[in-house]
Structure formats: C-alpha cells, structure tokens
Design a protein around this motif. Structure first.
Motif, mmCIF file in Angstrom:
data_model
loop_
_atom_site.group_PDB
_atom_site.id
_atom_site.type_symbol
_atom_site.label_atom_id
_atom_site.label_comp_id
_atom_site.label_asym_id
_atom_site.label_seq_id
_atom_site.Cartn_x
_atom_site.Cartn_y
_atom_site.Cartn_z
ATOM 1 N N GLU A 148 81.425 59.126 -4.959
ATOM 2 C CA GLU A 148 82.391 60.189 -5.248
ATOM 3 C C GLU A 148 81.751 61.567 -5.173
ATOM 4 O OE1 GLU A 148 85.259 59.957 -8.263
ATOM 5 O OE2 GLU A 148 85.434 57.772 -8.186
ATOM 6 N N LYS A 149 80.497 61.668 -5.603
ATOM 7 C CA LYS A 149 79.813 62.964 -5.619
ATOM 8 C C LYS A 149 79.432 63.443 -4.213
ATOM 9 C CE LYS A 149 79.006 64.686 -9.765
ATOM 10 N NZ LYS A 149 79.440 66.066 -10.077
ATOM 11 N N THR A 150 79.406 62.521 -3.241
ATOM 12 C CA THR A 150 79.069 62.941 -1.873
ATOM 13 C C THR A 150 80.034 63.997 -1.360
ATOM 14 O OG1 THR A 150 78.676 60.613 -1.551
ATOM 15 C CG2 THR A 150 78.404 61.980 0.366
ATOM 16 N N VAL A 151 81.295 63.845 -1.754
ATOM 17 C CA VAL A 151 82.331 64.752 -1.264
ATOM 18 C C VAL A 151 82.010 66.200 -1.628
ATOM 19 C CG1 VAL A 151 84.809 65.202 -1.228
ATOM 20 C CG2 VAL A 151 83.973 62.873 -1.579
ATOM 21 N N SER A 152 81.502 66.407 -2.839
ATOM 22 C CA SER A 152 81.147 67.769 -3.245
ATOM 23 C C SER A 152 79.662 68.033 -3.031
ATOM 24 C CB SER A 152 81.527 67.996 -4.706
ATOM 25 O OG SER A 152 80.902 67.023 -5.515
ATOM 26 N N GLY A 153 78.931 67.049 -2.539
ATOM 27 C CA GLY A 153 77.501 67.211 -2.285
ATOM 28 C C GLY A 153 77.207 67.301 -0.797
ATOM 29 N N SER A 154 76.520 66.298 -0.242
ATOM 30 C CA SER A 154 76.056 66.400 1.146
ATOM 31 C C SER A 154 77.192 66.628 2.147
ATOM 32 C CB SER A 154 75.251 65.154 1.521
ATOM 33 O OG SER A 154 76.024 64.000 1.366
ATOM 34 N N SER A 155 78.352 65.991 1.930
ATOM 35 C CA SER A 155 79.463 66.207 2.880
ATOM 36 C C SER A 155 79.928 67.652 2.872
ATOM 37 C CB SER A 155 80.668 65.333 2.540
ATOM 38 O OG SER A 155 80.322 64.003 2.530
ATOM 39 N N ALA A 156 79.934 68.250 1.688
ATOM 40 C CA ALA A 156 80.382 69.643 1.597
ATOM 41 C C ALA A 156 79.396 70.570 2.301
ATOM 42 C CB ALA A 156 80.542 70.041 0.130
ATOM 43 N N TRP A 157 78.101 70.316 2.111
ATOM 44 C CA TRP A 157 77.086 71.135 2.787
ATOM 45 C C TRP A 157 77.189 70.972 4.303
ATOM 46 C CZ3 TRP A 157 75.099 74.852 0.181
ATOM 47 C CH2 TRP A 157 74.882 74.728 -1.184
ATOM 48 N N ASP A 158 77.428 69.733 4.710
ATOM 49 C CA ASP A 158 77.558 69.445 6.133
ATOM 50 C C ASP A 158 78.732 70.222 6.727
ATOM 51 O OD1 ASP A 158 77.223 68.149 8.591
ATOM 52 O OD2 ASP A 158 78.583 66.527 8.021
ATOM 53 N N ARG A 159 79.847 70.211 5.993
ATOM 54 C CA ARG A 159 81.019 70.914 6.505
ATOM 55 C C ARG A 159 80.781 72.422 6.548
ATOM 56 N NH1 ARG A 159 86.812 70.902 3.695
ATOM 57 N NH2 ARG A 159 87.309 72.998 4.420
ATOM 58 N N LEU A 160 80.117 72.933 5.530
ATOM 59 C CA LEU A 160 79.812 74.370 5.525
ATOM 60 C C LEU A 160 78.940 74.725 6.741
ATOM 61 C CD1 LEU A 160 79.844 77.165 4.188
ATOM 62 C CD2 LEU A 160 77.864 76.449 2.824
ATOM 63 N N PHE A 161 77.957 73.879 7.024
ATOM 64 C CA PHE A 161 77.081 74.125 8.182
ATOM 65 C C PHE A 161 77.901 74.144 9.475
ATOM 66 C CE2 PHE A 161 74.154 72.881 11.572
ATOM 67 C CZ PHE A 161 73.062 73.706 11.323
ATOM 68 N N ASP A 162 78.791 73.169 9.614
ATOM 69 C CA ASP A 162 79.648 73.127 10.806
ATOM 70 C C ASP A 162 80.501 74.385 10.920
ATOM 71 O OD1 ASP A 162 78.725 70.768 11.704
ATOM 72 O OD2 ASP A 162 80.408 69.553 10.990
#
Ligand SMILES: [Zn+2]
Length: 597
Positions: free
Chosen positions: A162-176
């Motif tokens: 559940e924390k991935t959504v606000s963690g690594s996935s969020a950073w990944d999306r910001l980078f994109d």
C-alpha cells in the motif's frame, strides 16, 4: 502523413475478427462478464483455502485461474490492437481504458491465490510439486514460490504494497512528469526532448552538435530534483532489499528474470571484458566520417546515405526466404502471417509508432504490428517481429501461463530471425559501400543493445553500491560515476565532453532498477544460438524449435541446455560477442577496400 513513400504495404492491414468482429461484438461483452463472474466465483471458492487443497484440486484451481486470465487477456488484447491502429477514435480509447481498469480490479481480486501459494510451508509445497497431478504446473508453481525466502509476514507485505503508491511509484511518476516536461531551446525554437534527440541522427555535424549542446542545457533545469528522486529511489530499494534479505541490489531483478546472480555476473564480466569491440567500431566510424575522433553526439550519425528502398513484396520474399531456408516448418508458419492477414504493416495517420508482436493471444495466433517504411532497417524489424510471432505460435499449445517467457528469453526467436535475415540481406548486396552501410547499421544496433546496456548496468551498480556504503550521492558524484562507466565503455574512442548529466533522463534507472542488462542477456543468448547454427548447421534446427515450443515452461538455463549451451559458462556470452567482432572485421576490411579505412 507527409513523407510516406509507396512501398506496396499500404493495403496490408490485419483482420482482428479471429478475436472479435469489432468493438460492438456481443461476444466481447459476454467474455468480459464471464471473466468477472468467474473471478468472483474463484475467490469465493478458494480464498483462505489454498493450503487445504489436494494436488488434484490445486491443479483444477490453477486451470481455472488460467482460464479466467485467458478470457480476459483475449478481450484486452483486442482492445490494445484495435486502439493501436487508430488512436484518435474515441470508442477504441474508451474500450481500452475501461478494460485496463477492469484488469486492475481482476488482479486485486485474484492476488490472494499467488500469495497463499507462496505462503505454503516448504514441506507441503514439496509434496505438491512432486505430485503427478501438478506436473504441468511445476515451473509455474516454482516461479510463484521463488520469492518465498524474501517475503515478509502478510501484514508487513500489505503495508509495503500500500505504501508503494505514495512511495516509489509516486517518485517514479514525478520523474516521468519532470522529464516529459523538458523543453529544449534549439536555435531559438522550443522543441520537445524527443525531437531534439532525433537531431543526433542528422547527417550534418553542426546540427548534431547544436542539438547536443541544447539538450545539455535543457537537462540543467531541474537536475537537482531529478538527482534527489534518483537518490530516494535507490534508498527506498536498499531498505526493501535489507528488510527482505536480498544478497545484492540486483538479486530481486535476477529472480524475476528467472535467472541467477552467477549467470548475470558471467554476462557482465564477458561484456566488460570485450568493450574493445565497441571502441574499435567507434574508431572505424570516426574514419568513415573523416573525423579524428567522435564526439558523443556523433555516435548516431549516418555514415552515408542509404538510398536502398525495399518494397513490401521484396521484404516479404527476403524474410520468408530466410525463415524457409532455416526450416520449412518455420517458413510455413511465418508465411501464414502474410496470407491470413495477421500483420498490420503501413504507417497511417493516428496509428501508434514503432513495432510489436502480440505474442500470447489465448486461443488465437499472434498478431504483428509494424510501421513499414521500406528502408533496410524496417526489413529487419519485420524479421524481428515475425520471430516473436513464430515463438508465440509454436508455444501456443502450452496455454497462457506456460507459453509466457520472462524478459531474458523473450527476445530469442526475434533476434535469431533478424540474424537469419540480415545474413541474407548482406549476401545479396554487391556494392561494397552499401554493404558497409548495412554492416555498420547492424553493428551499431548491436552495440546499443549489448555494450551500452551493460555500461548502464555498471553505472547503476556503482550508484547502488555507493548509496549503501556512503549515503546520498551529490550531483558531482553521480556525474563522476556516469562518466567513469561511459569511459570504460568508450575508452578514448569518443570525446565525452558535455555528456556528464545525460544519465538524468533515463527512465529505467528510476522505474525499473536493474532492468537494462536483460537487453544484453537476451540478445547475446540468441546470437550464441545463431553462432552455433552457423557452425553446426541443420543439427541445431529441431533442438532450437523445441526450445521455442517450450515457451516459458522451463527456466532459461534448461532452455539453453536444449541447444547444448550453458548459461553459467562465460563462453556462451563470449561466442555472441565473437559473432559481433566478426562483423566488425568484415566492416573494417570493406572500409579499407574502398579506401575509407
Ligand atoms: Zn523484440
């Protein structure tokens, strides 16, 4: 589209009616409904009960799990294929969006099955795996369970997921989002990043240099933020790996690629050891371009016009000839893609760019998607995608789960088919200048896939290692590690002035850490089989086709053994590289023959 030439491929479009008659085919809606109802029933029947199943019951459950996925995959494949030939058509976009959402819902509903299988006690699992009733699912069960030693308790897993959504996935999306927003000031005109990068393929050196300078300038903006994101992702991964107990930063990736730390290390060592091949090529390219030394922005420059245009019919003949020559069975299969309208060939308005093969379409054959332009590279692309098609076609009887290949072996038949076709193209070219162009293009593509990806892996390795040992990396440190890795690759054959920040737009480092070596792995694996074919001839044909027929039902090591190769032996990687070096020898000989070398 303004500049499309007539190739004879204009009318070559696929017929999707083997899947559905169209977006309004009532069978489509009834399949979607059936998949959803079956998923509900599956959950109802098996949730929290997987550990109690007998081998026979478990086999039945996996059969049903595969059946549900097959029905839905067929529907969503149709949506994808239908959309990709006309992305401006609203009903197509709407269908794809609706099915993508439904797919995520189905996944969530069925996730428990894999988790409960992974949670089985080893003793219980051993007994299941030894049972005849589950022999068909042996590798699949193994694959589901291989992460078991690194799984945490269920509540911990739930929190991490559940924390991935606000963690690594969020950073990944910001980078994109940040890289997607990069604008490049090109001689006073603002252009997108891709458009500026495309100028590196220009035949005009001044234009390439201006584009490279402009890209370097554009990368400055937000560089600190992207470096911070990279640092954060690398830290996040180190926490995950520590909690789960993975021995190295790359171990989790290797496991999902169905390979071992040892095999990947053997690959990396072999490629690093032969970086001289890339350096030799770039020195040759400098001579061909009449430069003392290449700058980094010269690497993609054309080495002369390639005026050769190949009509669709000629391309079909070359590719079919290559596959038929190899084996009549593979030739016959590939031919069906042409005669039965399983290919969509020409570029059209609103069509997706690029090329792909929809390999595992359950219960149906693969489909091939192209943007055929008639240059010689697009002939090789046709051969490449038909290799995927052949692979998917012969593995189809295994069913969706067993046919599906990991990244490491997914490119076997495509690269092999490309090599067969390239050999034929090369043999038919008499003009030494054009022959040299053909070879140079091939060598360049190979260097990009084999050597460049491993240099990127060395950069990643350094970043992950330093982050774990010394903490956050400064911009200067990132630049230093990037240039170190690039310098090891290029030696003094390429001037890297101005190249220090060019790590900072590459999405793989952020979105899929450790991913890049798989390109090199798959390519060299296929090339070493091809090399064996060149040396041993027809003896390899049946074992190779058996390898393809096995799809993803065995791990890569066992697939390799089917054709007499051992993935832990550095020789397998070296022989693929040798094949490249032979092409380079030939290019150098041609260059001196025509007085260019
Ligand atoms: Zn491919």
């Amino acid at each position: 589209m303004a500049t499309v030439e007539i190739t004879g491929a204009e009318e070559v479009s696929w017929n999707l009616s083997d899947l559905y008659e169209g977006g309004d085919d009532p069978r489509l809606e009834s399949d979607i409904a059936e998949a959803e109802a079956a998923a509900d029933a599956f959950r109802e029947r098996y949730y929290t009960r997987v550990a109690e199943l007998t081998p026979g019951e478990l086999a039945e459950a996996i059969d049903e799990r595969e059946r549900i996925e097959s029905i839905f995959t067929r529907a969503i494949y149709f949506a994808h294929l239908w959309f990709s030939t006309d992305m401006a058509d609203a009903p197509r976009g709407a269908l794809l969006a609706r099915l993508t959402e439904k797919g995520a819902g189905l996944d969530t509903k069925l996730l428990f099955f894999g988790l409960e299988l992974a949670a089985l006690e080893d003793e219980k699992a051993e007994a299941l795996l030894a049972d005849e009733a589950l022999s068909r699912w042996w590798h699949w069960l193994h694959t589901v369970r291989k992460f078991r030693p690194y799984l945490l308790t269920e509540p911990e897993e739930k929190i991490l997921t559940e924390k991935t959504v606000s963690g690594s996935s969020a950073w990944d999306r910001l980078f994109d989002e940040l890289t997607g927003a990069i604008r490049v000031d090109l001689d006073g005109t603002e252009v997108g990043f891709e458009e500026a990068m495309a100028k590196l393929y220009s035949g005009d050196r001044d234009e390439r240099r201006r584009a490279a300078d402009a890209v370097t300038n554009a990368l400055e903006l937000g560089l600190r933020t992207r470096a911070f994101i990279f640092n954060t992702i690398v830290l996040d991964k180190s926490i995950d790996d520590r909690l789960r107990g993975y021995p190295t930063w790359l171990s989790a990736r290797n496991l999902s690629n169905d390979t071992t730390d040892e095999a990947v290390q053997a690959l990396i060592d072999a490629v690093v050891h032969r970086f001289d091949v890339a350096q030799r090529y770039y020195r040759l390219k400098a001579r061909l371009l009449e430069l003392d030394r290449l700058a980094h922005y010269d690497r993609m420059a054309p080495i002369g016009d390639d005026p050769v245009r190949v009509s669709w019919d000629e391309a079909r003949d070359v590719v079919l000839g290559a596959y038929h020559d190899f084996s009549s069975e593979s030739g016959d299969i590939v031919e069906r893609f042409f005669t039965e309208s399983w290919i969509d060939a020409p570029p059209r308005d609103n069509k997706r760019t690029g090329a792909f093969c929809a390999t595992n379409v359950p219960g149906v054959h693969p489909y091939v998607f192209l943007n055929y332009t008639g240059d010689r590279r697009s002939v090789l692309t046709l051969a490449h995608e038909l290799g995927h098609a052949l692979h998917g076609y012969v593995a189809m009887p295994l069913g969706l789960f067993n046919a599906n290949t990991p990244l490491t072996t997914a490119e076997t038949a495509s690269v092999f088919g490309e090599a067969l076709t390239f050999k034929r193209l090369l043999a038919s070219e008499r003009d030494p200048r054009r022959k040299l162009n053909l070879l140079a293009g091939r060598i360049e593509d190979s260097i990009a896939t084999v050597f460049r990806q491993i240099a990127m892996n060395r950069f990643e390795d350094a970043v992950h290692t330093v982050r774990r040992g010394e903490g956050e990396l400064s911009l200067e440190k990132l630049e230093e590690l990037w240039l170190d890795a690039q310098t090891r690759l290029f030696g003094d054959s390429v001037d890297l002035d101005g190249y220090g920040t060019w790590w900072s737009y590459i999405p793989h480092f952020i979105g899929s850490p450790g991913y890049v070596y798989a390109y090199s792995y798959g390519f060299l694996f296929a090339l070493s089989i091809f090399r064996k074919y060149e040396l041993e001839g027809d003896a390899i044909v049946e074992p190779y086709l058996d390898l393809l027929r096995a799809g993803g039902s065995k791990p890569p090591q066992e697939l390799a053994e089917m054709v007499g190769l051992d993935l832990t032996d550095p020789a397998i990687w070296e022989s693929g590289i040798d094949a490249l070096a032979v092409q380079l020898d030939e290019a150098e000989a041609l260059a001196s023959q025509i007085g260019l070398g």
